[in-house]
Design an enzyme around this catalytic site. Structure first.
Site, PDB file in Angstrom:
ATOM      1  N   CYS A   3       0.853  -1.197   0.000  1.00  0.00           N
ATOM      2  CA  CYS A   3       0.000   0.000   0.000  1.00  0.00           C
ATOM      3  C   CYS A   3       0.886   1.243   0.000  1.00  0.00           C
ATOM      4  O   CYS A   3       1.710   1.416   0.900  1.00  0.00           O
ATOM      5  CB  CYS A   3      -0.925  -0.011   1.212  1.00  0.00           C
ATOM      6  SG  CYS A   3      -1.783   1.549   1.466  1.00  0.00           S
ATOM      7  N   CYS A   6       0.599   3.363   3.208  1.00  0.00           N
ATOM      8  CA  CYS A   6       1.246   2.690   4.351  1.00  0.00           C
ATOM      9  C   CYS A   6       2.762   2.882   4.259  1.00  0.00           C
ATOM     10  O   CYS A   6       3.425   3.108   5.283  1.00  0.00           O
ATOM     11  CB  CYS A   6       0.888   1.214   4.398  1.00  0.00           C
ATOM     12  SG  CYS A   6      -0.750   0.875   5.094  1.00  0.00           S
ATOM     13  N   ASP A  29       0.019  16.648  -1.222  1.00  0.00           N
ATOM     14  CA  ASP A  29      -0.249  15.841  -2.421  1.00  0.00           C
ATOM     15  C   ASP A  29       0.852  16.108  -3.449  1.00  0.00           C
ATOM     16  O   ASP A  29       1.267  17.249  -3.667  1.00  0.00           O
ATOM     17  CB  ASP A  29      -1.630  16.202  -2.996  1.00  0.00           C
ATOM     18  CG  ASP A  29      -2.121  15.167  -3.993  1.00  0.00           C
ATOM     19  OD1 ASP A  29      -3.104  14.460  -3.676  1.00  0.00           O
ATOM     20  OD2 ASP A  29      -1.521  15.049  -5.090  1.00  0.00           O
ATOM     21  N   HIS A  45      -4.300   1.039   8.386  1.00  0.00           N
ATOM     22  CA  HIS A  45      -4.801   0.849   7.019  1.00  0.00           C
ATOM     23  C   HIS A  45      -6.304   0.610   7.039  1.00  0.00           C
ATOM     24  O   HIS A  45      -6.779  -0.406   7.543  1.00  0.00           O
ATOM     25  CB  HIS A  45      -4.103  -0.324   6.320  1.00  0.00           C
ATOM     26  CG  HIS A  45      -4.575  -0.497   4.911  1.00  0.00           C
ATOM     27  ND1 HIS A  45      -3.996   0.150   3.843  1.00  0.00           N
ATOM     28  CD2 HIS A  45      -5.629  -1.194   4.408  1.00  0.00           C
ATOM     29  CE1 HIS A  45      -4.657  -0.159   2.735  1.00  0.00           C
ATOM     30  NE2 HIS A  45      -5.649  -0.982   3.044  1.00  0.00           N
ATOM     31  N   ASN A  85     -12.554  10.386  -1.865  1.00  0.00           N
ATOM     32  CA  ASN A  85     -13.055   9.610  -2.991  1.00  0.00           C
ATOM     33  C   ASN A  85     -13.167   8.146  -2.560  1.00  0.00           C
ATOM     34  O   ASN A  85     -12.299   7.644  -1.833  1.00  0.00           O
ATOM     35  CB  ASN A  85     -12.107   9.738  -4.180  1.00  0.00           C
ATOM     36  CG  ASN A  85     -12.081  11.157  -4.737  1.00  0.00           C
ATOM     37  OD1 ASN A  85     -13.101  11.829  -4.787  1.00  0.00           O
ATOM     38  ND2 ASN A  85     -10.905  11.614  -5.140  1.00  0.00           N
ATOM     39  N   HIS A  96      -6.158   3.415   0.330  1.00  0.00           N
ATOM     40  CA  HIS A  96      -5.943   3.667   1.762  1.00  0.00           C
ATOM     41  C   HIS A  96      -6.692   4.973   2.011  1.00  0.00           C
ATOM     42  O   HIS A  96      -6.364   6.002   1.403  1.00  0.00           O
ATOM     43  CB  HIS A  96      -4.439   3.796   2.053  1.00  0.00           C
ATOM     44  CG  HIS A  96      -4.078   4.050   3.488  1.00  0.00           C
ATOM     45  ND1 HIS A  96      -3.149   3.282   4.181  1.00  0.00           N
ATOM     46  CD2 HIS A  96      -4.486   4.984   4.364  1.00  0.00           C
ATOM     47  CE1 HIS A  96      -3.012   3.742   5.409  1.00  0.00           C
ATOM     48  NE2 HIS A  96      -3.814   4.788   5.553  1.00  0.00           N
ATOM     49  N   HIS A  98      -8.172   8.404   2.532  1.00  0.00           N
ATOM     50  CA  HIS A  98      -7.507   9.702   2.676  1.00  0.00           C
ATOM     51  C   HIS A  98      -8.504  10.807   2.432  1.00  0.00           C
ATOM     52  O   HIS A  98      -9.424  10.663   1.618  1.00  0.00           O
ATOM     53  CB  HIS A  98      -6.318   9.816   1.714  1.00  0.00           C
ATOM     54  CG  HIS A  98      -6.635   9.474   0.288  1.00  0.00           C
ATOM     55  ND1 HIS A  98      -6.743   8.164  -0.156  1.00  0.00           N
ATOM     56  CD2 HIS A  98      -6.896  10.250  -0.781  1.00  0.00           C
ATOM     57  CE1 HIS A  98      -7.044   8.168  -1.448  1.00  0.00           C
ATOM     58  NE2 HIS A  98      -7.145   9.422  -1.852  1.00  0.00           N
ATOM     59  N   HIS A 100      -8.723  14.703   1.258  1.00  0.00           N
ATOM     60  CA  HIS A 100      -8.033  15.818   0.614  1.00  0.00           C
ATOM     61  C   HIS A 100      -8.470  17.113   1.300  1.00  0.00           C
ATOM     62  O   HIS A 100      -9.675  17.364   1.426  1.00  0.00           O
ATOM     63  CB  HIS A 100      -8.451  15.922  -0.858  1.00  0.00           C
ATOM     64  CG  HIS A 100      -8.134  14.725  -1.707  1.00  0.00           C
ATOM     65  ND1 HIS A 100      -7.092  14.708  -2.607  1.00  0.00           N
ATOM     66  CD2 HIS A 100      -8.736  13.514  -1.815  1.00  0.00           C
ATOM     67  CE1 HIS A 100      -7.068  13.537  -3.242  1.00  0.00           C
ATOM     68  NE2 HIS A 100      -8.061  12.795  -2.778  1.00  0.00           N
TER      69      HIS A 100
HETATM   70  P1  5GP Z   1      -7.461   9.734  -4.921  1.00  0.00           P
HETATM   71  O1  5GP Z   1      -7.514   9.905  -6.409  1.00  0.00           O
HETATM   72  O2  5GP Z   1      -7.241   8.275  -4.541  1.00  0.00           O
HETATM   73  O3  5GP Z   1      -8.595  10.367  -4.168  1.00  0.00           O
HETATM   74  O4  5GP Z   1      -6.192  10.556  -4.445  1.00  0.00           O
HETATM   75  C1  5GP Z   1      -4.904  10.043  -4.437  1.00  0.00           C
HETATM   76  C2  5GP Z   1      -4.006  11.237  -4.363  1.00  0.00           C
HETATM   77  O5  5GP Z   1      -2.703  10.775  -4.013  1.00  0.00           O
HETATM   78  C3  5GP Z   1      -3.854  11.988  -5.683  1.00  0.00           C
HETATM   79  O6  5GP Z   1      -4.277  13.330  -5.509  1.00  0.00           O
HETATM   80  C4  5GP Z   1      -2.366  11.866  -6.011  1.00  0.00           C
HETATM   81  O7  5GP Z   1      -1.826  13.045  -6.568  1.00  0.00           O
HETATM   82  C5  5GP Z   1      -1.747  11.561  -4.671  1.00  0.00           C
HETATM   83  N1  5GP Z   1      -0.553  10.751  -4.741  1.00  0.00           N
HETATM   84  C6  5GP Z   1      -0.351   9.627  -5.497  1.00  0.00           C
HETATM   85  N2  5GP Z   1       0.881   9.128  -5.295  1.00  0.00           N
HETATM   86  C7  5GP Z   1       1.489   9.962  -4.389  1.00  0.00           C
HETATM   87  C8  5GP Z   1       2.774   9.957  -3.781  1.00  0.00           C
HETATM   88  O8  5GP Z   1       3.623   9.099  -4.028  1.00  0.00           O
HETATM   89  N3  5GP Z   1       3.035  10.969  -2.906  1.00  0.00           N
HETATM   90  C9  5GP Z   1       2.121  11.953  -2.614  1.00  0.00           C
HETATM   91  N4  5GP Z   1       2.490  12.899  -1.746  1.00  0.00           N
HETATM   92  N5  5GP Z   1       0.896  11.970  -3.161  1.00  0.00           N
HETATM   93  C10 5GP Z   1       0.576  10.989  -4.035  1.00  0.00           C
HETATM   94 ZN    ZN Z   2      -2.409   1.429   3.617  1.00  0.00          ZN
END
Ligand code: 5GP
Ligand code: ZN
Length: 112
Positions: A3, A6, A29, A45, A85, A96, A98, A100
């Protein structure tokens, strides 16, 4: 477990940390969609907000206690948006949970 978040929480993958406590980790992000774009995650997790139960809800309470502190530290006194999301239709790319935090500008009125 393989993950990404994680691994970030564990320090295996570097991140720009903005907040941490016993239950919560928050970091910038990597692809910011607003001047301030922070991801707030439980250290435990939990795959998505759809997996929240009475047994793991303390992590959610801790996240929503941390969010106002992070927002204040980031200078978001004029408001901000919190988004999570979930699943395929929600376009959740990291499995995992999260939240925003988006802010630092007037955000679009439309959410979908
Ligand atoms: P989701 O689309 O799942 O709601 O959001 C995932 C978020 O994680 C995205 O906004 C993406 O830019 C961010 N993200 C993906 N990989 C990484 C990473 O390796 N480091 C950081 N800091 N953010 C990440
Ligand atoms: Zn995780």
């Amino acid at each position: 477990m393989d993950c990404l978040f994680c691994k970030i929480i564990g320090g295996e993958i570097p991140s720009a940390k903005v907040y941490e406590d016993e239950l919560v980790y928050a970091f910038r992000d990597i692809n910011p969609q607003a001047p301030v774009h922070v991801l707030v995650v439980p250290k435990q997790h939990i795959a998505s907000a759809d997996e929240v139960t009475v047994d793991n809800s303390a992590a959610v309470a801790a996240i929503f206690t941390a969010i106002p502190k992070i927002a204040a530290a980031e200078g978001l006194g004029n408001g901000y948006r919190v988004i999570t999301n979930i699943g395929e239709d929600g376009c959740q790319s990291v499995k995992h949970m999260h939240f925003h935090i988006l802010g630092g500008k007037k955000l679009p009125e439309s959410m979908a």
